[in-house]
Design an enzyme around this catalytic site. Structure first.
Site, PDB file in Angstrom:
ATOM      1  N   HIS A  45      28.280  32.848 -39.789  1.00  0.00           N
ATOM      2  CA  HIS A  45      27.522  31.887 -38.992  1.00  0.00           C
ATOM      3  C   HIS A  45      26.010  32.068 -39.068  1.00  0.00           C
ATOM      4  O   HIS A  45      25.261  31.216 -38.619  1.00  0.00           O
ATOM      5  CB  HIS A  45      27.956  31.939 -37.528  1.00  0.00           C
ATOM      6  CG  HIS A  45      27.378  33.109 -36.778  1.00  0.00           C
ATOM      7  ND1 HIS A  45      27.891  34.372 -36.881  1.00  0.00           N
ATOM      8  CD2 HIS A  45      26.313  33.203 -35.954  1.00  0.00           C
ATOM      9  CE1 HIS A  45      27.174  35.192 -36.146  1.00  0.00           C
ATOM     10  NE2 HIS A  45      26.204  34.524 -35.567  1.00  0.00           N
TER      11      HIS A  45
HETATM   12  C1  UD1 Z   1      23.105  32.324 -31.698  1.00  0.00           C
HETATM   13  C2  UD1 Z   1      22.214  33.564 -31.722  1.00  0.00           C
HETATM   14  C3  UD1 Z   1      22.879  34.657 -32.562  1.00  0.00           C
HETATM   15  C4  UD1 Z   1      24.306  34.908 -32.121  1.00  0.00           C
HETATM   16  C5  UD1 Z   1      25.068  33.596 -32.148  1.00  0.00           C
HETATM   17  C6  UD1 Z   1      26.501  33.741 -31.703  1.00  0.00           C
HETATM   18  C7  UD1 Z   1      19.784  33.096 -31.633  1.00  0.00           C
HETATM   19  C8  UD1 Z   1      18.528  33.073 -32.418  1.00  0.00           C
HETATM   20  N1  UD1 Z   1      20.927  33.291 -32.337  1.00  0.00           N
HETATM   21  O1  UD1 Z   1      23.175  31.832 -33.028  1.00  0.00           O
HETATM   22  O2  UD1 Z   1      22.139  35.842 -32.411  1.00  0.00           O
HETATM   23  O3  UD1 Z   1      24.907  35.814 -33.015  1.00  0.00           O
HETATM   24  O4  UD1 Z   1      24.390  32.684 -31.261  1.00  0.00           O
HETATM   25  O5  UD1 Z   1      27.224  32.587 -31.993  1.00  0.00           O
HETATM   26  O6  UD1 Z   1      19.731  32.977 -30.433  1.00  0.00           O
HETATM   27  N2  UD1 Z   1      25.922  24.466 -31.960  1.00  0.00           N
HETATM   28  C9  UD1 Z   1      26.955  23.661 -31.546  1.00  0.00           C
HETATM   29  N3  UD1 Z   1      27.513  23.903 -30.325  1.00  0.00           N
HETATM   30  C10 UD1 Z   1      27.075  24.877 -29.501  1.00  0.00           C
HETATM   31  C11 UD1 Z   1      26.009  25.684 -29.920  1.00  0.00           C
HETATM   32  C12 UD1 Z   1      25.442  25.464 -31.153  1.00  0.00           C
HETATM   33  O7  UD1 Z   1      27.384  22.773 -32.251  1.00  0.00           O
HETATM   34  O8  UD1 Z   1      27.635  25.036 -28.407  1.00  0.00           O
HETATM   35  C13 UD1 Z   1      25.341  24.245 -33.307  1.00  0.00           C
HETATM   36  C14 UD1 Z   1      24.083  23.401 -33.284  1.00  0.00           C
HETATM   37  O9  UD1 Z   1      24.092  22.626 -34.445  1.00  0.00           O
HETATM   38  C15 UD1 Z   1      22.983  24.440 -33.379  1.00  0.00           C
HETATM   39  C16 UD1 Z   1      23.629  25.519 -34.240  1.00  0.00           C
HETATM   40  O10 UD1 Z   1      25.011  25.509 -33.874  1.00  0.00           O
HETATM   41  O11 UD1 Z   1      21.812  23.940 -33.912  1.00  0.00           O
HETATM   42  C17 UD1 Z   1      23.051  26.878 -34.003  1.00  0.00           C
HETATM   43  O12 UD1 Z   1      23.120  27.234 -32.621  1.00  0.00           O
HETATM   44  P1  UD1 Z   1      22.064  28.271 -31.994  1.00  0.00           P
HETATM   45  O13 UD1 Z   1      22.366  28.503 -30.568  1.00  0.00           O
HETATM   46  O14 UD1 Z   1      20.687  27.849 -32.356  1.00  0.00           O
HETATM   47  O15 UD1 Z   1      22.298  29.603 -32.803  1.00  0.00           O
HETATM   48  P2  UD1 Z   1      23.623  30.327 -33.298  1.00  0.00           P
HETATM   49  O16 UD1 Z   1      23.684  30.156 -34.780  1.00  0.00           O
HETATM   50  O17 UD1 Z   1      24.847  29.983 -32.514  1.00  0.00           O
END
Ligand code: UD1
Length: 354
Positions: free
Chosen positions: A205
């Site tokens: 991820h």
């Molecule tokens: C975040 C944390 C990471 C952790 C991970 C666990 C940061 C910088 N990163 O990364 O350290 O290991 O969480 O999963 O804080 N999205 C959805 N649904 C959700 C949440 C996110 O579809 O409920 C998608 C969105 O397109 C979003 C992308 O996932 O842009 C990334 O989500 P984000 O919270 O920015 O970071 P993670 O990659 O989940």
């Protein structure tokens, strides 16, 4: 004493569970604030339900965005939340954008700040989590570090006051969940027809792995070439990027599966022959369940798993494919991440400080 915890992303809910329980047991008032960084029910609600975490008092509903927008929106909302609840201490977890936002706001408002999982370092400043860790540690008054290595990293940066080696709260929740699911079959037995010990569990991820089409394609192809079934639990970021780049997550021996709940994950790993991941937490969970782990990253914060022979860092390609089929490592009874009572140590330190 009123402790205010700020969480927002999946791994933080896992860390929150044993802390919430231990605080309640000690009669300490605990206010939970959910930033809304993760909002899909399978990334958020199921953890509160399955791990028996108290409902958040506040939900900020921030959602996804660029680092600046997401972190800034959280900070804008947290000022008012802190003013309303007047906590004696703000507790932040791990290394996400929610951690950093909560830490900066507490420091600016002169509220004592405690960081759970302090002192972890990858020494890779291209990782967003590394900035979050370093900045949060340097803003914190109390630093709960899971390992002696963490305490050493803090000391190397001049932080020695307020550091407590507590063990790792993820061990607490993992052992409890392992015992709960022990008698049950793997969730993949019925749904995918995979016998115990026949498959590996994969998660990918991190932006460093998902956002470059060539690298992602190489990782997915390598997973498909592993000589036994591999089930990839697809994070929303992986699903979105694979679709954007036209990469199939079902190729060769690889098959995609939706995200699972925490008890299902523990059960799936417990019955697996291996884990292939770029997650931090899962490397450690695999070790604690004594399942060999292959990590698709150039470095790890959890160096003990590598030193003890249970984790190998690989680049995608032949190295990944071969590492996933390596024989079982030598048994060890080492406990670098504590014995499952870290949350008690955290609460005892908080009480001693108050
Ligand atoms: C975040 C944390 C990471 C952790 C991970 C666990 C940061 C910088 N990163 O990364 O350290 O290991 O969480 O999963 O804080 N999205 C959805 N649904 C959700 C949440 C996110 O579809 O409920 C998608 C969105 O397109 C979003 C992308 O996932 O842009 C990334 O989500 P984000 O919270 O920015 O970071 P993670 O990659 O989940």
């Amino acid at each position: 004493m009123r402790v205010l915890s700020v969480v927002g992303a999946r791994p933080q809910f896992v860390k929150l569970a044993p802390i919430d329980k231990a605080l309640r047991r000690a009669g300490i008032e605990h206010v939970i604030v959910h930033t809304g960084q993760h909002y899909d029910p399978m990334l958020s609600d199921v953890f509160f339900r399955d791990l028996g975490i108290s409902a958040p008092a506040e939900h900020l509903g921030i959602g996804s965005g660029s680092h600046g927008k997401q972190t800034g929106a959280m900070m804008g909302a947290l000022d008012g939340v802190y003013a309303k609840h007047q906590p004696d201490l703000v507790l932040v977890y791990g290394d996400t954008n929610s951690t950093l936002a909560a830490a900066i706001c507490a420091a600016k408002m002169h509220i004592p700040l405690a960081h759970l999982e302090a002192g972890l370092r990858s020494f890779n400043r291209r990782m967003p989590e590394e900035h979050n860790r370093v900045l949060t540690d340097h803003a914190s008054d109390m630093l709960f570090t899971p390992t002696t290595v963490g305490a050493q990293h803090l000391a190397n940066e001049g932080i020695t006051e307020g550091v407590v080696i507590t063990g790792d709260v993820m061990t607490d929740v993992l052992y409890e969940t392992r015992d709960m699911v022990a008698g049950a079959p793997s969730p993949f037995k019925d749904s995918l027809g995979l016998a115990d010990g026949s498959y590996s569990v994969a998660t990918i991820h991190r932006a460093e792995n998902t956002d470059d089409p060539e690298r992602l394609s190489e990782i997915i192809e390598s997973l498909g070439r592993v000589d036994h079934p591999v089930v990839v639990l697809a994070h929303p970021r992986l699903l979105a990027k694979a679709e954007d780049f036209g990469i199939s997550l079902n190729q060769g021996n690889l098959q995609a599966h939706a995200s699972v709940s925490y008890p299902e994950l523990v059960s799936a790993v417990l019955h697996s022959r291996g884990v292939i991941t770029d997650s931090g937490g899962l490397q450690k969970e695999a070790f604690l369940l004594r399942v060999p782990c292959t990590t698709v990253r150039p470095e790890t914060e959890w160096v003990e798993t590598v030193e003890l022979g249970w984790n190998i860092l690989v680049e995608p390609g032949k190295a990944l494919t071969e590492a996933a089929s390596r024989p079982h490592p030598a048994a060890t009874d080492a406990e670098p991440y504590g014995d499952g009572h870290a949350a008690q140590a955290v609460v005892a330190a908080l009480l001693a400080h108050s």
